[in-house]
Design a protein around this motif. Structure first.
Motif, PDB file in Angstrom:
ATOM      1  N   LEU A   1      -0.044   0.109  -5.006  1.00 48.13           N
ATOM      2  CA  LEU A   1       0.706  -0.942  -5.682  1.00 48.13           C
ATOM      3  C   LEU A   1       0.499  -2.281  -4.978  1.00 48.13           C
ATOM      4  O   LEU A   1       0.291  -2.325  -3.759  1.00 48.13           O
ATOM      5  CB  LEU A   1       2.201  -0.603  -5.684  1.00 48.13           C
ATOM      6  N   PRO A   2       0.568  -3.379  -5.715  1.00 49.05           N
ATOM      7  CA  PRO A   2       0.476  -4.697  -5.076  1.00 49.05           C
ATOM      8  C   PRO A   2       1.606  -4.881  -4.054  1.00 49.05           C
ATOM      9  O   PRO A   2       2.745  -4.518  -4.318  1.00 49.05           O
ATOM     10  CB  PRO A   2       0.631  -5.676  -6.253  1.00 49.05           C
ATOM     11  N   GLU A   3       1.277  -5.436  -2.904  1.00 53.34           N
ATOM     12  CA  GLU A   3       2.272  -5.565  -1.831  1.00 53.34           C
ATOM     13  C   GLU A   3       3.474  -6.399  -2.262  1.00 53.34           C
ATOM     14  O   GLU A   3       4.602  -6.129  -1.848  1.00 53.34           O
ATOM     15  CB  GLU A   3       1.619  -6.182  -0.594  1.00 53.34           C
ATOM     16  N   GLU A   4       3.251  -7.387  -3.139  1.00 49.72           N
ATOM     17  CA  GLU A   4       4.352  -8.272  -3.501  1.00 49.72           C
ATOM     18  C   GLU A   4       5.460  -7.552  -4.273  1.00 49.72           C
ATOM     19  O   GLU A   4       6.608  -8.003  -4.270  1.00 49.72           O
ATOM     20  CB  GLU A   4       3.846  -9.470  -4.313  1.00 49.72           C
ATOM     21  N   VAL A   5       5.152  -6.430  -4.927  1.00 46.63           N
ATOM     22  CA  VAL A   5       6.210  -5.718  -5.657  1.00 46.63           C
ATOM     23  C   VAL A   5       6.924  -4.709  -4.763  1.00 46.63           C
ATOM     24  O   VAL A   5       7.885  -4.073  -5.190  1.00 46.63           O
ATOM     25  CB  VAL A   5       5.659  -5.003  -6.914  1.00 46.63           C
ATOM     26  N   LEU A   6       6.449  -4.554  -3.528  1.00 45.04           N
ATOM     27  CA  LEU A   6       7.065  -3.604  -2.597  1.00 45.04           C
ATOM     28  C   LEU A   6       7.807  -4.311  -1.475  1.00 45.04           C
ATOM     29  O   LEU A   6       8.188  -3.682  -0.489  1.00 45.04           O
ATOM     30  CB  LEU A   6       5.989  -2.686  -1.991  1.00 45.04           C
TER      31      LEU A   6
END
Length: 233
Positions: free
Chosen positions: A152-157
């Motif tokens: 997953l993209p880091e910004e959503v985590l």
């Protein structure tokens, strides 16, 4: 210049790029259209015990984009007109819950399940070694993609906050039941904590800032030689 043609049918018509028109120019164009069948996506947002989650926002975060939709009282939502044979990642969010993610291919199969867990709230105090609060400190919590079973993209985590004048911070909307890496930074000072799987509800944290440290070393290849350009994190 972009051209697009479409009408009510089970197909989506793509755009075509053409050179820009000059003032007063007339041009006859041949529009080549790629017809791709579309399908209706069906989502089911629920709690771990199977109870439906109403009012969950479902959106695409990677792959084909579609307009975000909300689930009804039965926890169901539909997205018509998605292009068939495309893969994408969706996210479900709702007040009081941590997020859920799913990766799927468009098809006319059963509902895509998104299981939302009750939220964890991380709150606490960022301070210096002498006990003084650290206003303006940047606080960040990040979870690992490994929990979700997909990249997953880091910004959503990640979740971020700024400490107030009293050094206090609050991060809401994190998913309970998983661990996080928590950091607080200001200037050359840093605090890092690894949090075990969190329980629903608030968790109080005391973050003491300390000078940053430097790590130096050598990355070796199997034959014992140095390995240039290796990424170390």
């Amino acid at each position: 210049l972009f051209l697009q043609v479409g009408w009510d049918s089970p197909y989506e018509y793509r755009t075509q790029r053409e050179p820009a028109l000059t003032a007063g120019e007339e041009r006859q164009l041949e529009l080549r259209m790629l017809l791709e069948p579309t399908v209706t996506l069906r989502f089911q947002a629920r709690e771990p015990d199977g109870s439906p989650v109403a009012g969950a926002r479902i959106e695409s975060i990677e792959g084909e984009e579609f307009e975000a939709v909300e689930t009804g009282e039965d926890g169901l939502a539909e997205v018509p007109g998605a292009t068939a044979q495309y893969a994408f990642i969706v996210r479900a969010t709702c007040a009081g819950y941590g997020p859920a993610f799913a990766i799927t291919f468009t098809d006319d199969g059963p509902e895509i399940e998104l299981v939302l867990a009750p939220q964890t709230v991380l709150e606490g105090l960022v301070h210096y070694a002498d006990g003084r609060p650290a206003p303006g400190a940047a606080v960040r919590a990040i979870s690992s993609s490994s929990f979700w079973g997909m990249q997953l993209p880091e910004e959503v985590l990640s979740w971020q906050a700024t400490a107030g004048q009293d050094g206090r911070f609050r991060l809401e909307g994190l998913r309970s039941g998983i661990g996080y890496q928590l950091s607080a930074t200001t200037g050359d000072l840093l605090c890092l904590q690894l949090l075990p799987p969190t329980a629903p509800g608030p968790t109080w944290l005391d973050l003491e800032l300390a000078p940053r440290a430097a790590l130096r070393g050598v990355v070796l290849a199997p034959d014992g030689g140095g390995l240039p350009d290796a990424a170390v994190r």
